[in-house]
Write a protein that holds these residues in place. Structure first.
Motif, PDB file in Angstrom:
ATOM      1  N   GLY A  43     -18.365  -0.616   0.748  1.00 55.56           N
ATOM      2  CA  GLY A  43     -18.022   0.883   0.482  1.00 55.56           C
ATOM      3  C   GLY A  43     -18.776   1.872   1.513  1.00 55.56           C
ATOM      4  O   GLY A  43     -18.207   3.212   2.242  1.00 55.56           O
ATOM      5  N   ALA A  44     -19.856   1.939   2.673  1.00 59.65           N
ATOM      6  CA  ALA A  44     -20.319   2.751   3.676  1.00 59.65           C
ATOM      7  C   ALA A  44     -19.710   2.311   4.688  1.00 59.65           C
ATOM      8  O   ALA A  44     -19.951   3.159   5.353  1.00 59.65           O
ATOM      9  N   ASP A  45     -19.257   1.392   4.691  1.00 59.19           N
ATOM     10  CA  ASP A  45     -17.977   1.070   6.219  1.00 59.19           C
ATOM     11  C   ASP A  45     -16.572   2.160   5.699  1.00 59.19           C
ATOM     12  O   ASP A  45     -15.875   2.335   4.937  1.00 59.19           O
ATOM     13  N   PRO A  46     -16.837   3.146   7.093  1.00 52.50           N
ATOM     14  CA  PRO A  46     -15.439   4.190   7.325  1.00 52.50           C
ATOM     15  C   PRO A  46     -14.274   4.032   7.717  1.00 52.50           C
ATOM     16  O   PRO A  46     -13.669   5.075   7.124  1.00 52.50           O
ATOM     17  N   ASP A  47     -14.192   2.679   8.017  1.00 50.29           N
ATOM     18  CA  ASP A  47     -13.191   2.293   8.345  1.00 50.29           C
ATOM     19  C   ASP A  47     -12.205   1.520   7.421  1.00 50.29           C
ATOM     20  O   ASP A  47     -10.720   1.049   7.141  1.00 50.29           O
ATOM     21  N   VAL A  48     -13.251   1.662   5.790  1.00 52.75           N
ATOM     22  CA  VAL A  48     -12.975   0.868   4.327  1.00 52.75           C
ATOM     23  C   VAL A  48     -12.310   1.327   3.427  1.00 52.75           C
ATOM     24  O   VAL A  48     -13.154   2.712   4.115  1.00 52.75           O
ATOM     25  N   ARG A  49     -11.046   1.835   3.493  1.00 54.91           N
ATOM     26  CA  ARG A  49     -10.124   3.047   2.402  1.00 54.91           C
ATOM     27  C   ARG A  49     -10.733   2.395   1.287  1.00 54.91           C
ATOM     28  O   ARG A  49     -10.200   3.027  -0.053  1.00 54.91           O
ATOM     29  N   VAL A  50      -9.986   1.210   1.164  1.00 54.11           N
ATOM     30  CA  VAL A  50      -9.540   0.554  -0.489  1.00 54.11           C
ATOM     31  C   VAL A  50      -9.655  -1.271  -0.543  1.00 54.11           C
ATOM     32  O   VAL A  50      -9.833  -1.994   0.927  1.00 54.11           O
ATOM     33  N   ILE A  51     -10.426  -1.520  -1.476  1.00 54.37           N
ATOM     34  CA  ILE A  51     -10.808  -2.668  -1.097  1.00 54.37           C
ATOM     35  C   ILE A  51     -10.371  -3.176  -2.492  1.00 54.37           C
ATOM     36  O   ILE A  51     -10.369  -2.795  -3.829  1.00 54.37           O
ATOM     37  N   VAL A  52      -9.666  -4.764  -2.367  1.00 52.59           N
ATOM     38  CA  VAL A  52      -8.948  -5.933  -3.645  1.00 52.59           C
ATOM     39  C   VAL A  52      -9.500  -6.519  -3.722  1.00 52.59           C
ATOM     40  O   VAL A  52      -9.901  -7.334  -2.849  1.00 52.59           O
ATOM     41  N   LEU A  53     -10.056  -7.179  -5.337  1.00 57.41           N
ATOM     42  CA  LEU A  53     -11.454  -7.630  -5.816  1.00 57.41           C
ATOM     43  C   LEU A  53      -9.990  -8.872  -6.632  1.00 57.41           C
ATOM     44  O   LEU A  53      -9.431  -8.687  -7.236  1.00 57.41           O
ATOM     45  N   ALA A  54     -10.264 -10.320  -5.508  1.00 55.40           N
ATOM     46  CA  ALA A  54      -8.838 -11.512  -5.595  1.00 55.40           C
ATOM     47  C   ALA A  54      -9.967 -12.555  -5.900  1.00 55.40           C
ATOM     48  O   ALA A  54     -11.431 -12.688  -5.487  1.00 55.40           O
ATOM     49  N   ALA A  55      -9.129 -13.258  -5.735  1.00 58.07           N
ATOM     50  CA  ALA A  55      -9.881 -14.579  -6.317  1.00 58.07           C
ATOM     51  C   ALA A  55      -8.671 -15.590  -5.726  1.00 58.07           C
ATOM     52  O   ALA A  55      -7.940 -15.531  -5.980  1.00 58.07           O
TER      53      ALA A  55
END
Length: 260
Positions: A43-55
């Motif tokens: 959440g604090a990483d400026p290089d990340v725009r989207v997070i996918v939670l998978a398994a």
């Protein structure tokens, strides 16, 4: 880096996968701590725009790990409070993560796993997935996950499934609003990629503020205070760097600088 998770980075996309397939990705105190840390960092990483939670594996998440539950059976009230607070903190960290979070549900999702999914912004589920809020079968209640699950599926559906512990399919999950999209297994990756692309095309600051806006406005009475707050919101974002750039690029018929 993680004992129970797998993290993959592809450009501005971070995919965080539950990685205990041998126990159907049931979570324990280690998983809870690692998910909290991972979502805080991403959440604090400026290089990340989207997070996918998978398994990984056949199930998305079976809920609480049995060995962890055995330990909890001997906890004092104070120990149970501390343990539940860690789970609550993890769910809140996902729910309030400033980056959009897409849940990719490739298999069955039970109990606490439904809390994980409900804390995400978007849910894409495979059509063969089953869901269950099974806590009352064990003499428990889905208390810690309830704020997120009830927001996701609504009070009426929650009243039924909290009380009956019935298993329901992905079509029912979509009907209640718990899942946004239900697709076949061979279409799952493409549908998630479609959402990731849509999210990546938008102003990072506007996406962050829009996510906050839904949290702030949802369920509130339309009062003078709420109207004033939304007026201030639009005034603030119009004057922001990305707000000005977005309008200017639209009028000039060019891509905004977050896409360049």
């Amino acid at each position: 880096m993680y004992q129970t998770l797998e993290l993959r980075r592809e450009g501005k996309l971070a995919t965080l996968s539950l990685n205990r397939p041998d126990v159907r990705n049931a979570f324990n105190e280690t998983t809870i701590a690692e998910l909290t840390a991972a979502f805080s960092a991403l959440g604090a990483d400026p290089d990340v725009r989207v997070i996918v939670l998978a398994a990984n594996g056949v199930a998305f998440c079976a809920g609480a790990d049995l060995n962890w539950m055995k330990k909890m059976a001997d906890y004092t009230h104070q120990e149970n409070l501390a343990d539940a607070a860690q789970l609550a903190n993890m769910l809140h960290t996902i729910y309030t993560c400033p980056k959009p979070v897409v849940a990719k549900v490739q298999g069955d999702c039970y109990a606490g796993g439904m809390g994980l999914v409900a804390a995400c912004d978007m849910v894409v589920a495979v059509d063969t997935a089953n869901f269950c809020l099974s806590e009352v079968k064990l003499g428990l209640i889905p208390a810690t996950i309830s704020p997120y699950v009830i927001k996701a599926m609504g009070e009426n559906a929650a009243r039924r499934y909290f009380l009956t512990a019935e298993r329901f399919d992905a079509a029912e999950a979509k009907r209640t609003g718990f899942a946004h999209e239900v697709v076949s297994a061979d279409a799952l990756d493409a549908k998630v990629a479609e959402l990731v692309k849509a999210l990546g095309n938008n102003s990072p600051n506007a996406v962050r503020q829009a996510k906050r806006l839904v949290r702030d406005v949802g369920g509130r009475e339309i009062s003078a205070a709420l109207i004033a707050a939304t007026v201030d919101d639009i005034a603030q974002i119009r004057a922001s760097q990305e707000g000005r750039e977005g309008v200017r690029s639209f009028l000039e018929k060019r891509k905004p600088d977050w896409l360049v």
